[in-house]
Design a protein around this motif. Structure first.
Motif: not given
Length: 375
Positions: A267, A52, A48, A55
């Motif tokens: 985030e 991330r 994960s 991205t």
């Protein structure tokens, strides 16, 4: 496991450094659980994180991959330098501070033929000179540059470097150690092949590993190149790909879990663009307040990053950095010594879990500690 954050002790001081830096209580609390490196839940966490990061780094994430590497950020830089330049390759390093010079030193120790273009400590890297060299030396295969040189706080013209390097067909390596996660950067738009950063910088994790975001097409050609067993970037990538998040050797499990929490907090803050605005506000507030106290920056504003700022020593025979450092630590802040030979400086960072109110507290505390003005 539920943890009462109020029961966690506060740090006695705020770290105003380029990293390690002050982290949130939730990041610290994330390390209170033990993890097994072979466990599927842990490996899924690693996957994960890798996804991330890609991205965050590129508008074309399908073209890139992430490799996590144990150790400090320098380990990750050396893994790239030692793993992606073939035996007949040639590296050009653009430098204007300690971290560019460190890449050149790595190349020398590893026996990689290299050219170093040093523009001095107070000027950006010289893109005109870069183009002049690339025009006449077609044997150069790779170009490396530091995005933000924390020796001074300078932000180098990475877009110009990559544009010129790619015009001559070179592979581009960017040390974004102290900038990634805090300054927007698009690897696809800039045509960067390898970008290197660390857990304990702008993403606000803790020390223990770095990471390399690489163009898949470039990394796929690097099998067997590495000059080190433990820092073999290709083998680390292949193991993570085939093992679904498995590291080759013992991974820093607590640091990885803390980093996952730090990514969640990034985030929640609104992503890199929002964090950049916070850091920029911190830095601008800091400089304005320091100038009111008669302290001047080393760099002009157009060269200054929002990451860390170098200040010239005040023009006073009684000023002592050690004394100033000690007094500011008593006020609850740890600042950083200077690192250049051209001038006597100290540095103050703006990254980490540091906010406008902290900058205002720092300036208020500093106004009480201007001992060189009272003598």
């Amino acid at each position: 496991m539920k943890i009462n954050m109020n029961q966690l002790p506060d740090n006695p001081y705020l770290l105003l450094t380029p990293g390690p830096l002050s982290t949130s209580k939730k990041v610290k609390a994330a390390m209170l659980r033990d993890w097994c490196t072979w466990d599927q839940d842990y490996n899924q966490l690693v996957q994960s994180i890798r996804s991330r990061l890609v991205t965050m780094a590129s508008s074309k994430p399908e073209d890139y991959t992430t490799v996590l590497m144990q150790g400090s950020g320098t380990f990750s830089v050396e893994s790239v330098i030692g793993s992606v330049i073939p035996r007949n390759g040639k590296l050009l390093v653009l430098t204007n501070g300690a971290y560019g010079k460190r890449m050149a030193e790595m190349a020398e120790i590893l026996g990689i033929y290299s050219i170093v273009l040093d523009s001095g400590e107070t000027k950006p890297v010289n893109t005109k000179q870069l183009e002049e060299v690339l025009k006449v030396d077609s044997s150069i295969t790779h170009v490396a540059v530091v995005h933000v040189e924390t020796t001074t706080g300078m932000m180098n013209p990475v877009a110009d470097v990559t544009r010129i390097a790619k015009a001559y067909g070179k592979t581009v390596i960017v040390d974004a150690m102290s900038s990634f996660g805090g300054i927007p950067i698009d690897m696809a738009a800039l045509d960067i092949d390898y970008l290197i950063s660390s857990a304990n910088k702008c993403i606000q994790g803790v020390p223990g590993f770095g990471f390399i975001i690489a163009r898949k097409e470039a990394l796929a050609t690097c099998k067997g190149i590495a000059r080190s067993l433990s820092l073999d970037l290709y083998d680390q990538w292949e193991t993570m790909e085939l093992g679904n998040g498995k590291w080759r050797y013992t991974s820093p499990t607590h640091t990885v879990r803390a980093f996952d929490q730090a990514l969640q907090e990034l985030e929640e803050e609104g992503g890199i663009a929002s964090r950049y605005e916070r850091f920029k506000t911190n830095q601008q507030t800091l400089v304005a307040g320091m100038e009111r106290m008669g302290l001047k920056t080393l760099l002009p504003v157009e060269l200054q990053s929002p990451i860390i700022t170098s200040f010239l020593y005040p023009d006073s025979p009684v000023f002592s950095f050690d004394e100033f450092y000690s007094r500011m630590k008593q006020e609850g802040f740890v600042i950083y010594p200077g690192k250049i030979t051209a001038a006597s400086t100290f540095r103050i960072g703006n990254i980490g879990d540091v906010h406008l109110a902290d900058m205002e507290r720092l300036l208020a505390g500093m106004e009480k500690q201007l001992f060189w003005k009272t003598n």
